[in-house]
Motif scaffolding. Sequence first.
Motif, PDB file in Angstrom:
ATOM      1  N   CYS A 147       6.012  -1.412  13.914  1.00  0.00           N
ATOM      2  CA  CYS A 147       6.953  -0.943  12.885  1.00  0.00           C
ATOM      3  C   CYS A 147       7.392  -2.019  11.910  1.00  0.00           C
ATOM      4  O   CYS A 147       7.940  -1.711  10.852  1.00  0.00           O
ATOM      5  N   GLY A 148       7.147  -3.311  12.222  1.00  0.00           N
ATOM      6  CA  GLY A 148       7.633  -4.354  11.329  1.00  0.00           C
ATOM      7  C   GLY A 148       9.130  -4.255  11.156  1.00  0.00           C
ATOM      8  O   GLY A 148       9.870  -3.995  12.111  1.00  0.00           O
ATOM      9  N   TRP A 149       9.600  -4.415   9.930  1.00  0.00           N
ATOM     10  CA  TRP A 149      11.038  -4.319   9.670  1.00  0.00           C
ATOM     11  C   TRP A 149      11.500  -2.903   9.350  1.00  0.00           C
ATOM     12  O   TRP A 149      12.639  -2.686   8.964  1.00  0.00           O
ATOM     13  N   GLY A 150      10.613  -1.924   9.565  1.00  0.00           N
ATOM     14  CA  GLY A 150      11.051  -0.536   9.560  1.00  0.00           C
ATOM     15  C   GLY A 150      10.826   0.256   8.297  1.00  0.00           C
ATOM     16  O   GLY A 150      11.357   1.365   8.159  1.00  0.00           O
ATOM     17  N   TYR A 151      10.003  -0.249   7.383  1.00  0.00           N
ATOM     18  CA  TYR A 151       9.798   0.469   6.128  1.00  0.00           C
ATOM     19  C   TYR A 151       9.268   1.884   6.359  1.00  0.00           C
ATOM     20  O   TYR A 151       9.809   2.870   5.813  1.00  0.00           O
ATOM     21  N   LEU A 152       8.205   2.021   7.163  1.00  0.00           N
ATOM     22  CA  LEU A 152       7.624   3.344   7.379  1.00  0.00           C
ATOM     23  C   LEU A 152       8.613   4.285   8.049  1.00  0.00           C
ATOM     24  O   LEU A 152       8.706   5.467   7.690  1.00  0.00           O
ATOM     25  N   SER A 153       9.359   3.792   9.007  1.00  0.00           N
ATOM     26  CA  SER A 153      10.320   4.650   9.711  1.00  0.00           C
ATOM     27  C   SER A 153      11.404   5.154   8.774  1.00  0.00           C
ATOM     28  O   SER A 153      11.782   6.330   8.816  1.00  0.00           O
ATOM     29  N   VAL A 154      11.909   4.286   7.936  1.00  0.00           N
ATOM     30  CA  VAL A 154      12.954   4.702   6.996  1.00  0.00           C
ATOM     31  C   VAL A 154      12.405   5.735   6.020  1.00  0.00           C
ATOM     32  O   VAL A 154      13.044   6.765   5.753  1.00  0.00           O
ATOM     33  N   ARG A 155      11.216   5.488   5.481  1.00  0.00           N
ATOM     34  CA  ARG A 155      10.620   6.446   4.554  1.00  0.00           C
ATOM     35  C   ARG A 155      10.368   7.786   5.240  1.00  0.00           C
ATOM     36  O   ARG A 155      10.557   8.857   4.652  1.00  0.00           O
ATOM     37  N   LEU A 156       9.951   7.752   6.500  1.00  0.00           N
ATOM     38  CA  LEU A 156       9.713   8.988   7.239  1.00  0.00           C
ATOM     39  C   LEU A 156      11.009   9.775   7.405  1.00  0.00           C
ATOM     40  O   LEU A 156      11.033  11.001   7.221  1.00  0.00           O
ATOM     41  N   LEU A 157      12.090   9.089   7.722  1.00  0.00           N
ATOM     42  CA  LEU A 157      13.365   9.768   7.948  1.00  0.00           C
ATOM     43  C   LEU A 157      13.946  10.362   6.665  1.00  0.00           C
ATOM     44  O   LEU A 157      14.824  11.229   6.732  1.00  0.00           O
ATOM     45  N   GLY A 205       8.905  -9.936   1.727  1.00  0.00           N
ATOM     46  CA  GLY A 205       9.472  -9.937   0.385  1.00  0.00           C
ATOM     47  C   GLY A 205       9.419  -8.613  -0.337  1.00  0.00           C
ATOM     48  O   GLY A 205      10.192  -8.359  -1.253  1.00  0.00           O
ATOM     49  N   LYS A 206       8.512  -7.726   0.091  1.00  0.00           N
ATOM     50  CA  LYS A 206       8.376  -6.410  -0.527  1.00  0.00           C
ATOM     51  C   LYS A 206       7.561  -5.519   0.395  1.00  0.00           C
ATOM     52  O   LYS A 206       6.801  -6.022   1.237  1.00  0.00           O
ATOM     53  N   PRO A 207       7.689  -4.210   0.275  1.00  0.00           N
ATOM     54  CA  PRO A 207       6.893  -3.320   1.140  1.00  0.00           C
ATOM     55  C   PRO A 207       5.399  -3.519   0.909  1.00  0.00           C
ATOM     56  O   PRO A 207       4.951  -3.676  -0.226  1.00  0.00           O
ATOM     57  N   ASP A 208       4.647  -3.537   1.982  1.00  0.00           N
ATOM     58  CA  ASP A 208       3.194  -3.623   1.904  1.00  0.00           C
ATOM     59  C   ASP A 208       2.642  -2.398   1.180  1.00  0.00           C
ATOM     60  O   ASP A 208       3.086  -1.262   1.407  1.00  0.00           O
ATOM     61  N   ARG A 209       1.662  -2.615   0.309  1.00  0.00           N
ATOM     62  CA  ARG A 209       1.130  -1.499  -0.483  1.00  0.00           C
ATOM     63  C   ARG A 209       0.501  -0.431   0.398  1.00  0.00           C
ATOM     64  O   ARG A 209       0.634   0.774   0.131  1.00  0.00           O
ATOM     65  N   SER A 247       1.439   0.482   3.364  1.00  0.00           N
ATOM     66  CA  SER A 247       2.533   1.280   3.920  1.00  0.00           C
ATOM     67  C   SER A 247       3.103   2.228   2.874  1.00  0.00           C
ATOM     68  O   SER A 247       3.450   3.377   3.177  1.00  0.00           O
ATOM     69  N   GLN A 248       3.205   1.763   1.652  1.00  0.00           N
ATOM     70  CA  GLN A 248       3.690   2.640   0.584  1.00  0.00           C
ATOM     71  C   GLN A 248       2.781   3.849   0.406  1.00  0.00           C
ATOM     72  O   GLN A 248       3.253   4.977   0.237  1.00  0.00           O
ATOM     73  N   LEU A 249       1.473   3.616   0.434  1.00  0.00           N
ATOM     74  CA  LEU A 249       0.525   4.721   0.280  1.00  0.00           C
ATOM     75  C   LEU A 249       0.601   5.687   1.451  1.00  0.00           C
ATOM     76  O   LEU A 249       0.535   6.911   1.272  1.00  0.00           O
ATOM     77  N   LEU A 250       0.764   5.161   2.664  1.00  0.00           N
ATOM     78  CA  LEU A 250       0.863   6.033   3.829  1.00  0.00           C
ATOM     79  C   LEU A 250       2.113   6.895   3.756  1.00  0.00           C
ATOM     80  O   LEU A 250       2.083   8.089   4.094  1.00  0.00           O
ATOM     81  N   ALA A 251       3.213   6.308   3.303  1.00  0.00           N
ATOM     82  CA  ALA A 251       4.472   7.045   3.228  1.00  0.00           C
ATOM     83  C   ALA A 251       4.384   8.245   2.295  1.00  0.00           C
ATOM     84  O   ALA A 251       5.134   9.224   2.448  1.00  0.00           O
ATOM     85  N   GLU A 252       3.468   8.208   1.334  1.00  0.00           N
ATOM     86  CA  GLU A 252       3.301   9.343   0.423  1.00  0.00           C
ATOM     87  C   GLU A 252       2.774  10.578   1.146  1.00  0.00           C
ATOM     88  O   GLU A 252       2.856  11.695   0.610  1.00  0.00           O
ATOM     89  N   HIS A 253       2.243  10.416   2.345  1.00  0.00           N
ATOM     90  CA  HIS A 253       1.718  11.546   3.125  1.00  0.00           C
ATOM     91  C   HIS A 253       2.718  12.050   4.163  1.00  0.00           C
ATOM     92  O   HIS A 253       2.396  12.949   4.944  1.00  0.00           O
ATOM     93  N   PHE A 254       3.918  11.503   4.182  1.00  0.00           N
ATOM     94  CA  PHE A 254       4.947  11.971   5.101  1.00  0.00           C
ATOM     95  C   PHE A 254       5.561  13.264   4.586  1.00  0.00           C
ATOM     96  O   PHE A 254       5.652  13.478   3.372  1.00  0.00           O
ATOM     97  N   GLY A 255       5.998  14.112   5.509  1.00  0.00           N
ATOM     98  CA  GLY A 255       6.643  15.360   5.125  1.00  0.00           C
ATOM     99  C   GLY A 255       7.307  16.026   6.309  1.00  0.00           C
ATOM    100  O   GLY A 255       7.287  15.495   7.431  1.00  0.00           O
TER     101      GLY A 255
END
Length: 337
Positions: free
Chosen positions: A203-213, A177-181, A183-191
Amino acid sequence: MPGAAETLFLPFASGDIDPPAEGQHFAYFNAALPSGELDAALKAALLCEQGYRPEFRRLGEAGFEVSPVLGSPAGTCAAALVLAGKHRDENRRMIARACAAVATGGLVAVSGDKSLGIGSLRKWAGERVEILGSLAKHHAAVFWFAAPERDAFAASPETGAVVNGRFETGPGMFSHGKPDRGSQLLAEHFGPRISGKVADFGCGWGYLSVRLLEVALPDSLALFEAHYPSLQAAGRNVARVAPALPVTEHWTDLRAEPVARQFDWIVMNPPFHAGRSAEPDIGKAFVRAASAALLPGGRLLMVANRKLPYEDTLSRSFRRVTPLSETEGYKLIEAVR
């Protein structure tokens, strides 16, 4: 759901449901391996659908015909069996699909744990069709009915949903129903430093991968996931963001199926529940799998619940482990192979 799986086959043992005739097939949705031996004719008739890789492998190893998605044409099965889980909308959708898999009047049997709401599922079905019978055992219940002439379940929920207006998800997927918190925090460290061959473990439904890209330019991306519907959704979500990127999808149980050493970066928010209680060994297995799949000097970025004891496994599996932050009950970690 061992109790529910045993209970599902009680009507065959009691004679309330006839066994399959020669050449007949029974669709079996969310199939699970019963603890006891099934009648040989019934076992041979079952067309099992199981999208969770560990259970899929157990069924295959036990000699059942199993696939992640049943591809048999509508109305071709003599009967259909449904093993209900904990997700209400997914259960309702499986019942609708079971009705579509059999001809009008074909039998549909549904079993589930009492603690997971089989009573309310029976009530919902009973408002649409006549319940022909039921049995209870093993803290579970099974009920059955004849598939209706018209589609009594036409209003059943579709499997797809959209999160934040752009992520395809569905019932039964982790945090659908919404991104896991975490995963949201981890995505803040992507660059941009995340480059080369990159993998998303679990990967689940791909939230981290999309944020990484959105912030990095990897040469390729590999998606690993044990839940087949989630993996399919992840592939579609990633394709919308980076249609030209080489992406591979791996329906894999990372706890048991090895991955070749090939990646420069792995990101992950490993699962830590197989049932209701926390099982840290799942996350530890993911850490070991990540270490085995990274090239020398490769890096892991992961998030975990702050209380889960992963540090010893990380220190044994990686040359250097660096805590990045600890916030909102989560810890974020970078490790170098």
